[in-house]
Design a protein around this motif. Structure first.
Motif, PDB file in Angstrom:
ATOM      1  N   LYS A 246      44.071  18.465  24.537  1.00  0.00           N
ATOM      2  CA  LYS A 246      44.489  17.142  24.671  1.00  0.00           C
ATOM      3  C   LYS A 246      43.573  15.796  23.985  1.00  0.00           C
ATOM      4  O   LYS A 246      43.767  14.881  24.261  1.00  0.00           O
ATOM      5  CB  LYS A 246      44.902  16.960  25.697  1.00  0.00           C
ATOM      6  CG  LYS A 246      46.242  17.545  26.348  1.00  0.00           C
ATOM      7  CD  LYS A 246      46.498  17.941  27.849  1.00  0.00           C
ATOM      8  CE  LYS A 246      46.325  16.617  28.825  1.00  0.00           C
ATOM      9  NZ  LYS A 246      46.438  17.193  30.366  1.00  0.00           N
ATOM     10  N   GLY A 247      42.181  16.317  23.794  1.00  0.00           N
ATOM     11  CA  GLY A 247      41.474  15.595  23.137  1.00  0.00           C
ATOM     12  C   GLY A 247      41.166  14.337  24.179  1.00  0.00           C
ATOM     13  O   GLY A 247      40.708  14.763  25.138  1.00  0.00           O
ATOM     14  N   ARG A 248      41.193  13.151  23.553  1.00  0.00           N
ATOM     15  CA  ARG A 248      40.803  11.933  24.578  1.00  0.00           C
ATOM     16  C   ARG A 248      41.676  11.976  25.691  1.00  0.00           C
ATOM     17  O   ARG A 248      41.383  11.270  26.661  1.00  0.00           O
ATOM     18  CB  ARG A 248      40.966  10.597  23.840  1.00  0.00           C
ATOM     19  CG  ARG A 248      39.677  10.330  22.642  1.00  0.00           C
ATOM     20  CD  ARG A 248      39.684   9.177  21.882  1.00  0.00           C
ATOM     21  NE  ARG A 248      38.458   9.112  21.340  1.00  0.00           N
ATOM     22  CZ  ARG A 248      37.998   9.908  20.309  1.00  0.00           C
ATOM     23  NH1 ARG A 248      38.884  10.729  19.960  1.00  0.00           N
ATOM     24  NH2 ARG A 248      36.939   9.773  19.799  1.00  0.00           N
ATOM     25  N   ASP A 249      42.858  12.449  25.798  1.00  0.00           N
ATOM     26  CA  ASP A 249      43.881  12.323  27.050  1.00  0.00           C
ATOM     27  C   ASP A 249      43.677  13.373  28.114  1.00  0.00           C
ATOM     28  O   ASP A 249      44.263  13.422  28.805  1.00  0.00           O
ATOM     29  CB  ASP A 249      45.280  12.444  26.476  1.00  0.00           C
ATOM     30  CG  ASP A 249      45.815  11.322  25.501  1.00  0.00           C
ATOM     31  OD1 ASP A 249      45.256  10.266  25.559  1.00  0.00           O
ATOM     32  OD2 ASP A 249      46.561  11.616  24.567  1.00  0.00           O
ATOM     33  N   SER A 250      42.440  14.219  27.671  1.00  0.00           N
ATOM     34  CA  SER A 250      42.212  15.357  28.689  1.00  0.00           C
ATOM     35  C   SER A 250      41.795  14.577  30.054  1.00  0.00           C
ATOM     36  O   SER A 250      41.181  13.601  30.364  1.00  0.00           O
ATOM     37  CB  SER A 250      40.921  15.924  28.182  1.00  0.00           C
ATOM     38  OG  SER A 250      40.216  16.583  29.330  1.00  0.00           O
ATOM     39  N   ALA A 251      42.433  15.402  31.081  1.00  0.00           N
ATOM     40  CA  ALA A 251      42.224  14.796  32.718  1.00  0.00           C
ATOM     41  C   ALA A 251      40.425  15.254  32.760  1.00  0.00           C
ATOM     42  O   ALA A 251      40.012  14.386  33.402  1.00  0.00           O
ATOM     43  CB  ALA A 251      43.062  15.796  33.430  1.00  0.00           C
ATOM     44  N   THR A 252      40.144  16.519  32.107  1.00  0.00           N
ATOM     45  CA  THR A 252      38.734  16.706  32.336  1.00  0.00           C
ATOM     46  C   THR A 252      37.852  15.686  32.205  1.00  0.00           C
ATOM     47  O   THR A 252      36.863  15.403  32.857  1.00  0.00           O
ATOM     48  CB  THR A 252      38.580  18.109  31.942  1.00  0.00           C
ATOM     49  OG1 THR A 252      39.792  18.990  32.180  1.00  0.00           O
ATOM     50  CG2 THR A 252      37.301  18.680  32.406  1.00  0.00           C
ATOM     51  N   LEU A 253      37.991  15.059  30.950  1.00  0.00           N
ATOM     52  CA  LEU A 253      37.247  14.048  30.354  1.00  0.00           C
ATOM     53  C   LEU A 253      36.908  12.761  31.271  1.00  0.00           C
ATOM     54  O   LEU A 253      36.085  12.189  31.062  1.00  0.00           O
ATOM     55  CB  LEU A 253      37.524  13.615  29.079  1.00  0.00           C
ATOM     56  CG  LEU A 253      37.258  14.872  27.828  1.00  0.00           C
ATOM     57  CD1 LEU A 253      37.551  14.307  26.341  1.00  0.00           C
ATOM     58  CD2 LEU A 253      35.708  15.247  27.914  1.00  0.00           C
ATOM     59  N   ARG A 254      38.063  12.546  32.046  1.00  0.00           N
ATOM     60  CA  ARG A 254      38.056  11.551  32.903  1.00  0.00           C
ATOM     61  C   ARG A 254      36.729  11.915  33.877  1.00  0.00           C
ATOM     62  O   ARG A 254      35.934  10.845  34.348  1.00  0.00           O
ATOM     63  CB  ARG A 254      39.214  11.494  33.708  1.00  0.00           C
ATOM     64  CG  ARG A 254      40.266  10.614  33.033  1.00  0.00           C
ATOM     65  CD  ARG A 254      41.577  10.140  33.928  1.00  0.00           C
ATOM     66  NE  ARG A 254      42.749  10.491  33.402  1.00  0.00           N
ATOM     67  CZ  ARG A 254      43.693  11.051  33.454  1.00  0.00           C
ATOM     68  NH1 ARG A 254      43.737  11.775  34.938  1.00  0.00           N
ATOM     69  NH2 ARG A 254      44.725  11.620  32.816  1.00  0.00           N
ATOM     70  N   TYR A 255      36.487  12.961  34.280  1.00  0.00           N
ATOM     71  CA  TYR A 255      35.413  13.441  35.091  1.00  0.00           C
ATOM     72  C   TYR A 255      34.042  13.052  34.525  1.00  0.00           C
ATOM     73  O   TYR A 255      33.224  12.599  34.930  1.00  0.00           O
ATOM     74  CB  TYR A 255      35.461  14.860  35.714  1.00  0.00           C
ATOM     75  CG  TYR A 255      36.694  14.948  36.587  1.00  0.00           C
ATOM     76  CD1 TYR A 255      37.906  14.981  36.018  1.00  0.00           C
ATOM     77  CD2 TYR A 255      36.553  14.987  37.976  1.00  0.00           C
ATOM     78  CE1 TYR A 255      39.014  14.946  37.034  1.00  0.00           C
ATOM     79  CE2 TYR A 255      37.611  15.221  38.615  1.00  0.00           C
ATOM     80  CZ  TYR A 255      38.956  14.961  38.385  1.00  0.00           C
ATOM     81  OH  TYR A 255      40.121  15.251  39.056  1.00  0.00           O
ATOM     82  N   VAL A 256      34.116  13.263  33.038  1.00  0.00           N
ATOM     83  CA  VAL A 256      32.821  13.155  32.334  1.00  0.00           C
ATOM     84  C   VAL A 256      32.524  11.592  32.262  1.00  0.00           C
ATOM     85  O   VAL A 256      31.324  11.149  32.383  1.00  0.00           O
ATOM     86  CB  VAL A 256      33.016  13.764  31.043  1.00  0.00           C
ATOM     87  CG1 VAL A 256      31.827  13.470  30.099  1.00  0.00           C
ATOM     88  CG2 VAL A 256      33.180  15.298  31.062  1.00  0.00           C
ATOM     89  N   ARG A 257      33.763  10.700  32.016  1.00  0.00           N
ATOM     90  CA  ARG A 257      33.621   9.415  32.095  1.00  0.00           C
ATOM     91  C   ARG A 257      33.205   8.668  33.274  1.00  0.00           C
ATOM     92  O   ARG A 257      32.207   7.919  33.069  1.00  0.00           O
ATOM     93  CB  ARG A 257      34.924   8.782  31.512  1.00  0.00           C
ATOM     94  CG  ARG A 257      35.271   8.611  30.173  1.00  0.00           C
ATOM     95  CD  ARG A 257      36.637   8.129  29.709  1.00  0.00           C
ATOM     96  NE  ARG A 257      37.136   8.835  28.776  1.00  0.00           N
ATOM     97  CZ  ARG A 257      38.330   9.514  28.659  1.00  0.00           C
ATOM     98  NH1 ARG A 257      38.952   9.466  29.844  1.00  0.00           N
ATOM     99  NH2 ARG A 257      38.753  10.157  27.741  1.00  0.00           N
TER     100      ARG A 257
ATOM    101  N   ALA B  51      32.916  21.051  29.360  1.00  0.00           N
ATOM    102  CA  ALA B  51      33.996  20.357  30.179  1.00  0.00           C
ATOM    103  C   ALA B  51      35.402  20.833  29.720  1.00  0.00           C
ATOM    104  O   ALA B  51      35.875  20.417  28.686  1.00  0.00           O
ATOM    105  CB  ALA B  51      33.824  18.781  29.978  1.00  0.00           C
ATOM    106  N   THR B  52      36.041  21.428  30.446  1.00  0.00           N
ATOM    107  CA  THR B  52      37.287  22.099  29.908  1.00  0.00           C
ATOM    108  C   THR B  52      38.314  22.403  31.236  1.00  0.00           C
ATOM    109  O   THR B  52      37.814  22.584  32.449  1.00  0.00           O
ATOM    110  CB  THR B  52      36.958  23.577  29.575  1.00  0.00           C
ATOM    111  OG1 THR B  52      38.216  24.245  29.070  1.00  0.00           O
ATOM    112  CG2 THR B  52      36.173  24.516  30.497  1.00  0.00           C
ATOM    113  N   PRO B  53      39.453  22.370  30.895  1.00  0.00           N
ATOM    114  CA  PRO B  53      40.869  22.712  31.924  1.00  0.00           C
ATOM    115  C   PRO B  53      40.426  24.312  31.911  1.00  0.00           C
ATOM    116  O   PRO B  53      40.011  25.009  31.100  1.00  0.00           O
ATOM    117  CB  PRO B  53      41.882  22.404  31.194  1.00  0.00           C
ATOM    118  CG  PRO B  53      41.720  22.324  29.727  1.00  0.00           C
ATOM    119  CD  PRO B  53      40.209  21.784  29.469  1.00  0.00           C
TER     120      PRO B  53
END
Ligand code: FMN
Length: 394
Positions: free
Chosen positions: A11-22, A68-70
């Motif tokens: 999902k690229g930028r829409d990734s839920a996992t990347l919210r944790y990184v942010r 950082a991955t689902p």
């Protein structure tokens, strides 16, 4: 400190996992989290060598690596799996060597531990010093207690990253042994009557002279009537699950009309009485192509789709040294209401032994299918079902 964040979400930028990184980036501005959307860009990374090499250069420049991955089907999405294969195929592991590494996964906690083991083993194979994992539930950022926990993890992770290689312990996953044995199949003596059972083999046979192709060939000719062979290497199933959940409402995949996955899955796999999965171990799981096939079956959502089938495994590679792969495959089959009828690998010491094991797999599978046998459940099935039940009930 520069951290290369290898994002496994399609999902690229829409990734839920990347919210944790942010969240970590906001709270630890002294670190620079540089996100690489490898799963979303896998097509370009595969085809465009300069694009791939520039990513590798950025990883080389980084001080640490954060996966950082689902979690997708017990492991990581096929797109991230393919990226890892490319790193090994193109001899780029030096870019990772000696860096500290960690992983951050999001999921519903359904077999996230097997995904973590996969990432841990791959990190060690790449020569990195794996310092730990954070296994978030996909909605944890809504929970104050979990946010505090994530903050602590960030602090611990950054402290480990500062120490570099000094922070690591000895290897948890010893290297898999190189396998040089060449299997030469012989014709089976006695042919087995399939007793009217529909037998389907789903295989990734990229190299027709490899051990796996020989094993599948021997298995097929051990029956009086030829089973159906689906060689994924010849199929146009090239699109990985994009995680869009379009399938949620009516079990229809966004890609249904774009490739032949549905036709193969509905027309052959679901109609089989006996299914054989044949694959080669690549890094710490089967190939990304087989993983893609597993991921795409997500369109069934949580409906078990092996429905009493016997499922056999034909595996090329050091399965005996990779208990995690065995755990994943056994649990996958069982959680979809299949019964593991047997496993044959090319780890035996002679072609004759492997022939005998394949003949036994053929005979056992027909016998178990006649019995309609399903082994009693154990922890993965009982526990896994409860995780789903709780998730659906909220
Ligand atoms: C194809 C697919 C397979 C999945 N498999 C699992 C799984 O095995 N275990 C689990 O706990 N969650 C699984 N999930 C749920 C995702 O891990 C979860 O929604 C994750 O937070 C998505 O993160 P992302 O938005 O960064 O992609 C799966 C989701 C998809 C689309």
């Amino acid at each position: 400190m520069r951290i290369a964040v290898i994002s496994g979400s399609p999902k690229g930028r829409d990734s839920a996992t990347l919210r944790y990184v942010r969240f970590l980036q906001l709270n630890y501005p002294q670190a620079d989290f540089q996100v690489e959307h490898v799963a979303q860009q896998i097509g370009k990374l595969e085809k465009n060598k300069a694009f791939f090499d520039s990513l590798i250069d950025r990883i080389k420049e980084a001080d640490a690596v954060l996966w950082a991955t689902p979690v997708y089907y017990f492991v990581v999405p096929s797109q991230l799996k393919r990226f890892i294969e490319l790193v090994f195929e193109r001899n780029k592991s030096a870019a990772f060597r000696d860096k500290p590494a960690a992983s951050l996964t999001t999921s519903i906690h359904f077999f996230d531990h097997t995904a973590v083991r996969y990432l841990h083993a791959v990190s060690e194979d790449l020569g990195m010093h794996y310092s730990g994992s954070y296994t978030a539930e996909m909605n944890d950022l809504r929970r104050p207690r979990e946010k505090r926990r994530l903050l602590s993890f960030g602090k611990i992770m950054l402290a480990c990253f500062e120490k570099g290689s000094a922070a690591s312990y000895c290897r948890t996953y010893p290297p898999s042994p190189a396998m040089s044995f060449v299997y030469r199949p012989e014709e089976p003596g006695v042919k087995i009557d399939p007793a009217g059972k529909k037998i389907v083999i789903v295989a990734d046979l990229e190299n027709p002279s490899a051990n796996l192709a020989g094993m599948v060939k021997h298995f097929m000719v051990s029956f009086a009537e030829q089973p159906e062979l689906i060689n994924l290497a010849d199929k146009d199933i090239t699109l990985g699950c994009r995680g869009c959940l379009t399938c949620g409402a009516e079990n229809r995949c966004f890609y249904d009309k774009r490739d032949s996955f549905r036709e193969v899955f509905e027309g052959s796999v679901k109609k089989a009485d006996i299914l054989i999965i044949a694959g080669e171990i690549r890094d710490r799981f089967l190939s990304a192509r087989l993983k893609r096939f597993m991921d795409r079956s997500f369109y069934m959502n949580h409906v078990p789709y092996f429905g009493g089938k016997q499922v056999g495994l034909i595996i090329a590679g050091p399965l005996g040294h990779n208990a995690n792969i065995r755990d994943i495959l056994e649990s996958y089959i069982r959680l979809h209401d299949g019964n593991l009828s047997g496993t044959v690998t090319d780890e035996a010491s002679s072609s004759k032994d492997i022939d005998a094991l394949l003949d036994k797999l053929a005979a056992d599978t027909i016998f178990l299918s006649g019995e309609g046998y399903l082994a009693p459940p154990s922890f993965p099935l009982v526990g896994g079902r409860k995780v789903f039940r709780d998730f659906i009930a909220g």
